[in-house]
Design a protein around this motif. Structure first.
Motif, PDB file in Angstrom:
ATOM      1  N   MET A 158       0.802  -1.206   0.000  1.00  0.00           N
ATOM      2  CA  MET A 158       0.000   0.000   0.000  1.00  0.00           C
ATOM      3  C   MET A 158       0.845   1.271   0.000  1.00  0.00           C
ATOM      4  SD  MET A 158      -3.351  -0.091  -0.167  1.00  0.00           S
ATOM      5  CE  MET A 158      -2.953  -1.105  -1.591  1.00  0.00           C
ATOM      6  N   VAL A 159       2.062   1.185   0.504  1.00  0.00           N
ATOM      7  CA  VAL A 159       2.918   2.369   0.564  1.00  0.00           C
ATOM      8  C   VAL A 159       3.145   2.931  -0.831  1.00  0.00           C
ATOM      9  CG1 VAL A 159       5.192   3.258   1.172  1.00  0.00           C
ATOM     10  CG2 VAL A 159       4.036   1.646   2.701  1.00  0.00           C
ATOM     11  N   GLY A 160       3.500   2.072  -1.757  1.00  0.00           N
ATOM     12  CA  GLY A 160       3.714   2.519  -3.126  1.00  0.00           C
ATOM     13  C   GLY A 160       2.412   2.834  -3.845  1.00  0.00           C
ATOM     14  N   TYR A 161       1.417   1.991  -3.628  1.00  0.00           N
ATOM     15  CA  TYR A 161       0.143   2.154  -4.322  1.00  0.00           C
ATOM     16  C   TYR A 161      -0.525   3.478  -3.974  1.00  0.00           C
ATOM     17  CZ  TYR A 161      -4.562   0.999  -6.010  1.00  0.00           C
ATOM     18  OH  TYR A 161      -5.773   1.005  -6.672  1.00  0.00           O
ATOM     19  N   ARG A 162      -0.356   3.907  -2.731  1.00  0.00           N
ATOM     20  CA  ARG A 162      -1.019   5.111  -2.262  1.00  0.00           C
ATOM     21  C   ARG A 162      -0.143   6.360  -2.367  1.00  0.00           C
ATOM     22  NH1 ARG A 162      -5.730   4.121   0.202  1.00  0.00           N
ATOM     23  NH2 ARG A 162      -5.729   6.118   1.265  1.00  0.00           N
ATOM     24  N   ALA A 163       0.920   6.273  -3.171  1.00  0.00           N
ATOM     25  CA  ALA A 163       1.818   7.421  -3.323  1.00  0.00           C
ATOM     26  C   ALA A 163       1.097   8.617  -3.935  1.00  0.00           C
ATOM     27  CB  ALA A 163       3.025   7.037  -4.165  1.00  0.00           C
ATOM     28  N   ALA A 164       0.171   8.365  -4.857  1.00  0.00           N
ATOM     29  CA  ALA A 164      -0.636   9.429  -5.470  1.00  0.00           C
ATOM     30  C   ALA A 164      -2.029   9.359  -4.880  1.00  0.00           C
ATOM     31  CB  ALA A 164      -0.678   9.263  -6.980  1.00  0.00           C
ATOM     32  N   GLN A 165      -2.444  10.432  -4.218  1.00  0.00           N
ATOM     33  CA  GLN A 165      -3.750  10.467  -3.572  1.00  0.00           C
ATOM     34  C   GLN A 165      -4.475  11.760  -3.919  1.00  0.00           C
ATOM     35  OE1 GLN A 165      -3.760   9.301   0.689  1.00  0.00           O
ATOM     36  NE2 GLN A 165      -1.539   9.134   0.520  1.00  0.00           N
ATOM     37  N   ILE A 166      -5.784  11.709  -3.848  1.00  0.00           N
ATOM     38  CA  ILE A 166      -6.590  12.923  -3.983  1.00  0.00           C
ATOM     39  C   ILE A 166      -7.314  13.163  -2.663  1.00  0.00           C
ATOM     40  CG2 ILE A 166      -6.882  12.895  -6.478  1.00  0.00           C
ATOM     41  CD1 ILE A 166      -9.517  11.434  -6.107  1.00  0.00           C
ATOM     42  N   PRO A 167      -7.667  14.401  -2.367  1.00  0.00           N
ATOM     43  CA  PRO A 167      -8.339  14.693  -1.092  1.00  0.00           C
ATOM     44  C   PRO A 167      -9.764  14.156  -1.100  1.00  0.00           C
ATOM     45  CG  PRO A 167      -8.242  16.659  -2.453  1.00  0.00           C
ATOM     46  CD  PRO A 167      -7.421  15.622  -3.160  1.00  0.00           C
ATOM     47  N   PRO A 168     -10.305  13.823   0.059  1.00  0.00           N
ATOM     48  CA  PRO A 168     -11.672  13.296   0.109  1.00  0.00           C
ATOM     49  C   PRO A 168     -12.716  14.264  -0.417  1.00  0.00           C
ATOM     50  CG  PRO A 168     -10.809  13.718   2.326  1.00  0.00           C
ATOM     51  CD  PRO A 168      -9.659  13.828   1.385  1.00  0.00           C
ATOM     52  N   ASP A 169     -12.428  15.552  -0.399  1.00  0.00           N
ATOM     53  CA  ASP A 169     -13.407  16.502  -0.933  1.00  0.00           C
ATOM     54  C   ASP A 169     -13.623  16.315  -2.428  1.00  0.00           C
ATOM     55  OD1 ASP A 169     -15.157  18.875  -0.460  1.00  0.00           O
ATOM     56  OD2 ASP A 169     -13.804  19.765  -1.941  1.00  0.00           O
ATOM     57  N   ALA A 170     -12.657  15.697  -3.119  1.00  0.00           N
ATOM     58  CA  ALA A 170     -12.865  15.397  -4.542  1.00  0.00           C
ATOM     59  C   ALA A 170     -14.042  14.447  -4.714  1.00  0.00           C
ATOM     60  CB  ALA A 170     -11.602  14.790  -5.148  1.00  0.00           C
ATOM     61  N   ILE A 171     -14.178  13.512  -3.795  1.00  0.00           N
ATOM     62  CA  ILE A 171     -15.312  12.591  -3.849  1.00  0.00           C
ATOM     63  C   ILE A 171     -16.581  13.304  -3.387  1.00  0.00           C
ATOM     64  CG2 ILE A 171     -16.128  10.310  -3.192  1.00  0.00           C
ATOM     65  CD1 ILE A 171     -13.403  10.449  -4.716  1.00  0.00           C
TER      66      ILE A 171
END
Length: 254
Positions: free
Chosen positions: A214-227
């Motif tokens: 998950m460390v690598g997979y979650r390197a790119a994230q968007i803020p929850p407000d996008a959802i």
């Protein structure tokens, strides 16, 4: 805590709705509650962590927003039905259910973390249909209503360690799509499938292998407000428009 400022008015000029959000003490659920309350809707925040819920509601009320907190374990069908009944009695109606409560306990199948698999099935699937069972009679009686399911990109793909989690999200997608097909057109149904979003979900993974991936997979994230913005978009459409499904993820997630 999500510190994204809520808008001062509803950009779509949508008449205020009564909205119940599950899993609203953090992450996507909190962001949805903040945004919809900021747009003038009456928001009922639910979850199991009453301290977090109360803190968010207190902040929203200081800003003049309409929000209230209720403790709810979505796996308790009677409690869910009782809460919906109470909301309708107090507010006169319930317009939207945002089924957001979920857990992501990733592991390989050969890790045999069966109790965690049971937990995901209980929350991610049973919790969702408990909500549908609680609101659907009211929606049918009123001739209107909207169910918004927060699924996952896991509803569309399976990766090593995600077999059970993806199974629950496929089920959430299927349940929501079935509800759409079976419902009167006046009842709208939306599935929103987020990709990697800033949240606490990965912090609860107990399997070391899955946690490392998950460390690598979650390197790119968007803020929850996008959802939250996508939820706002879906519920703000005119009555003859039904946003069936949205997949939203970081541009870097492929």
């Amino acid at each position: 805590m999500n510190t994204t400022p809520a808008p001062t008015s509803n950009p779509a000029a949508t008449p205020p709705k009564v909205v119940l959000v599950t899993g609203a003490s953090s992450g996507i659920g909190e962001a949805v509650a903040r945004r919809l309350a900021g747009e003038g809707h009456q928001v009922i925040l639910t979850g199991r962590r009453t301290d977090r819920l109360d803190a968010v509601v207190a902040e929203l009320r200081r800003d003049g927003r309409r929000a209230e907190a209720h403790v709810l374990d979505v796996t308790d069908r009677d409690a869910f039905a009782a809460l919906v009944t109470d909301v309708i009695a107090a507010r006169g109606r319930l317009d939207v259910l945002v089924g957001n409560a979920g857990v992501m306990l990733l592991s390989r199948l050969d890790a045999l973390l069966v109790e965690e698999w049971d937990r995901m099935l209980d929350v991610n699937v049973r919790g969702l249909y408990n909500g549908v069972a609680s609101v659907l009679p009211h929606f049918r009686e009123r001739g209107s209503g909207h169910v918004v399911t927060i699924a996952s990109i896991g509803a569309h793909e399976v990766a090593p360690t995600s077999a059970i989690y993806s199974a629950t999200k496929y089920a959430a997608w299927a349940l929501t799509e079935g509800l759409r097909l079976e419902s009167d057109p006046a009842i709208r149904v939306t599935t929103i499938s987020p990709g990697v979003v800033e949240s606490e979900l990965a912090e609860h993974i107990t399997d070391p292998h899955a946690a490392e991936l998950m460390v690598g997979y979650r390197a790119a994230q968007i803020p929850p407000d996008a959802i939250a913005r996508s939820v706002s978009f879906a519920i703000s459409q005119p009555a003859d428009v039904d946003v069936n499904e949205v997949i939203i993820r970081p541009t870097a997630q492929r």
